[in-house]
Design a protein around this motif. Sequence first.
Motif, mmCIF file in Angstrom:
data_model
loop_
_atom_site.group_PDB
_atom_site.id
_atom_site.type_symbol
_atom_site.label_atom_id
_atom_site.label_comp_id
_atom_site.label_asym_id
_atom_site.label_seq_id
_atom_site.Cartn_x
_atom_site.Cartn_y
_atom_site.Cartn_z
ATOM 1 N N GLY A 255 1.165 -1.104 0.016
ATOM 2 C CA GLY A 255 -0.241 -0.076 -0.220
ATOM 3 C C GLY A 255 1.030 1.609 0.114
ATOM 4 N N LEU A 256 2.152 1.005 0.241
ATOM 5 C CA LEU A 256 3.076 2.505 -0.235
ATOM 6 C C LEU A 256 2.256 2.972 -1.479
ATOM 7 C CD1 LEU A 256 6.504 1.722 2.203
ATOM 8 C CD2 LEU A 256 4.318 2.979 2.528
ATOM 9 N N PRO A 257 2.790 2.542 -2.500
ATOM 10 C CA PRO A 257 2.239 4.077 -3.807
ATOM 11 C C PRO A 257 1.004 4.723 -3.520
ATOM 12 C CG PRO A 257 2.936 1.294 -4.549
ATOM 13 C CD PRO A 257 3.194 1.553 -3.102
ATOM 14 N N THR A 258 -0.080 3.482 -3.065
ATOM 15 C CA THR A 258 -1.468 3.812 -2.801
ATOM 16 C C THR A 258 -1.040 4.700 -1.725
ATOM 17 O OG1 THR A 258 -2.542 2.324 -2.609
ATOM 18 C CG2 THR A 258 -3.729 4.063 -1.733
ATOM 19 N N VAL A 259 -0.265 5.359 -0.471
ATOM 20 C CA VAL A 259 -0.102 6.932 0.546
ATOM 21 C C VAL A 259 0.488 7.506 -0.156
ATOM 22 C CG1 VAL A 259 1.323 7.243 2.689
ATOM 23 C CG2 VAL A 259 0.138 4.439 2.269
ATOM 24 N N ALA A 260 1.321 7.628 -1.374
ATOM 25 C CA ALA A 260 2.279 8.825 -1.976
ATOM 26 C C ALA A 260 1.259 9.092 -2.500
ATOM 27 C CB ALA A 260 3.240 7.818 -2.724
ATOM 28 N N ALA A 261 0.253 8.486 -3.797
ATOM 29 C CA ALA A 261 -0.788 9.089 -3.994
ATOM 30 C C ALA A 261 -2.196 9.973 -3.147
ATOM 31 C CB ALA A 261 -1.054 8.411 -4.875
ATOM 32 N N TYR A 262 -1.972 9.791 -2.325
ATOM 33 C CA TYR A 262 -2.597 10.588 -1.031
ATOM 34 C C TYR A 262 -1.746 11.564 -1.280
ATOM 35 C CZ TYR A 262 -6.979 7.842 -1.293
ATOM 36 O OH TYR A 262 -8.208 7.084 -2.055
ATOM 37 N N ALA A 263 -0.342 11.321 -0.717
ATOM 38 C CA ALA A 263 0.564 12.178 0.015
ATOM 39 C C ALA A 263 0.361 13.581 -0.728
ATOM 40 C CB ALA A 263 1.627 11.706 1.114
ATOM 41 N N ALA A 264 0.654 13.052 -2.204
ATOM 42 C CA ALA A 264 0.638 13.998 -3.567
ATOM 43 C C ALA A 264 -0.681 14.944 -3.122
ATOM 44 C CB ALA A 264 1.421 13.405 -4.587
ATOM 45 N N ALA A 265 -1.349 14.420 -3.232
ATOM 46 C CA ALA A 265 -2.737 15.051 -3.416
ATOM 47 C C ALA A 265 -3.000 15.690 -2.064
ATOM 48 C CB ALA A 265 -4.522 14.034 -3.084
ATOM 49 N N GLY A 266 -2.097 15.080 -1.019
ATOM 50 C CA GLY A 266 -1.969 16.259 0.251
ATOM 51 C C GLY A 266 -1.508 17.520 0.383
#
Length: 681
Positions: A255-266
């Motif tokens: 799930g780290l790619p998912t977290v990275a996508a949301y961090a970019a959205a942040g």
Amino acid sequence: MPLKTSSSKGGFSAALLRSDLTRFWPLWAAYTTVWLLAMPAAQFLILFRRNGIWALDDMPARRLEAVDAALEAGSGSATVFLAIAACLFAMALFSYLTTARSVGFAHALPVKREGLFLTHYAAGAAVFLTVHAAAALLTLAVWAAAGVTQFWAVGAWFLSVTGQMLFFYSFAVFCAMFAGQVLAVPAFYTIFNLLAAGLTWIFNALASQFLYGWAYSDFPDPVRWLTPVWALTDGVYSSTQLDANNDIIGYTFTGLPTVAAYAAAGVVLAALALAVYRRRASETAGDLVAIPWAKPLFRYGMGFCGGLLLGMALYSFLWNQFSGGAVSAPAMAVCAVAGGLAAYFGAEMLLRKSFRVVKASWRGAAALCAVLLLVCAGYGLDLLKVESRVPQADQVRDVYFQLYGQYSSLRGTVEDPALIERLTALHQTLVQERPAEDTDYSSGVDCYASVTLRYALKNGGSLSREYSFAYSAADLKDNTSPAAQMAALFREPGMQMASLGGDLNSIERITSGELEYYFNYQSGGYSQDAAPLDAKQARTLLDAFVRDVQAGHAGVDAMDADASQENDYVNALRIYYVPKADPSRRYQQDSDTLYLSFTTHYTELLAELEKLGLKDDLITTAELDRRIGVDSGEPGSVGVYEALDEDMLYVPAEEDAIGIIGGADGPTAVFVGGAEEEEAG
């Protein structure tokens, strides 16, 4: 014109940053305490406590548990905690925007709007970055003392919680820019987090109420991504690694790619929040919605969503109590309009801070009512032709099906074009005939069936439908009826193998088996036991069962209630096996059980049971009914399925364990685990 008071002097303010860190220290302390307890303290207890699952010298097992605990701390419930903490951070740091005195003072400081925003934003970011880094370093120190070398797990935890916190914090700050009251921040934050899933659920609920065959399908991927808590709790997790003997040797983190996508959205949300803040008027402090162009969105959004939600509640509470199960789109429309007006005018009162809102906003209310009426008409009249939509067989890649007859069921996935064509033909028949769902015992319609179809289309789309209907024995003689088509599908070897294939493909190694049998028959009761099978015998019986299925011996009486009674054995064959490792599963099973039901038509299986001397132990449903006196009219007599519901819930225990069930003429002893046959009463 609203003023945007700000100074042209100054950017980032170190003094203001120190003020934020000291002013809200209880919140920072609480956040720090949670993570210190969840990581280094919990790790110390796992690795060095003297009382626990493992002895102190069983350090390898403790190390594995420590790695698992660290990864679990970065997913699941941690996501919910981070979402709540982020909202509290934003509420505290930007609370000055919700009172006129505080915002006037802040905007009179010699600091630009950009400087104010970045300073307050940086205070929250500095806290969670520092806390996460400190917790990670202390955990690494504990691990080093215990000899744990999988340091990557702590890194995965740090990246996971930091990326998630960055997103949720930025999202909460973005919501705070629209809120003129401090309690509006968590309200907006919660609404925006759940809006996509909530709207999808509302439309699904209306569709299942008014559209024939509509199935609650899986939420589309865009809806999941637009529901951050759902996407992160579902997509970020740890799973076990197994060796050849299915022993745990480690863990992986997904799930780290998912977290990275949301961090970019942040990061994007933080930039948008700054853009909104630069245009926010100081005079809007105290208003529910502080941005003028967002007020119509709030007004009509509350009216629309509230109208549908309150409308469904009113419809369920009022109409469903007196309609006898009949649906009515006009009734739903009336309820939706009533709920919509209540929600719309309620939102208007909050925005205007007055109860006198009807005269000034009745035009908007009329427009909202028109939209709600159109939505209800769309469902009631099926304006989009959803009910009649049946995909062409050549457009379908595969179909997941669930077929339930009177006493039989099938479920699986087929890709065979011939079987897909037959399933779409059944679907078309159900759409055209729309058979009644309720049974009518007075007219001989006493059997029940249901069909679930989930199409995966070649163009990447999907379609799901569910149907249920009642049928009689006469319907089975009409080859064009849905019941007859289902009966033919039950007899189709390809359908049976598709249903069985998933279980067979999951078997790594068969370990043993059992054949249930019954004895000591009395009026209203019987005794139950199981004949043990070794691995070779269990494999032989399973292979014979598969040969019967492939030969078309399965599902012969699936839809015929009378024939099922005469030919279905109540005995169950249980195959115990070690399942194959599945990388997609978070937790791997050490063992599993395959339950196999069979009938008098299974000639291959019956021949093998006869070789093992077990055929004489078999008994059909009808014969068991006769032996326990189900038709005798004696007080206390019960049917076989009612008896099975009670008696099959035994728990194999130590030898000579005894369980007692009631009988018509006194208690009947049921022996399991090798107890001797004995009668009580």
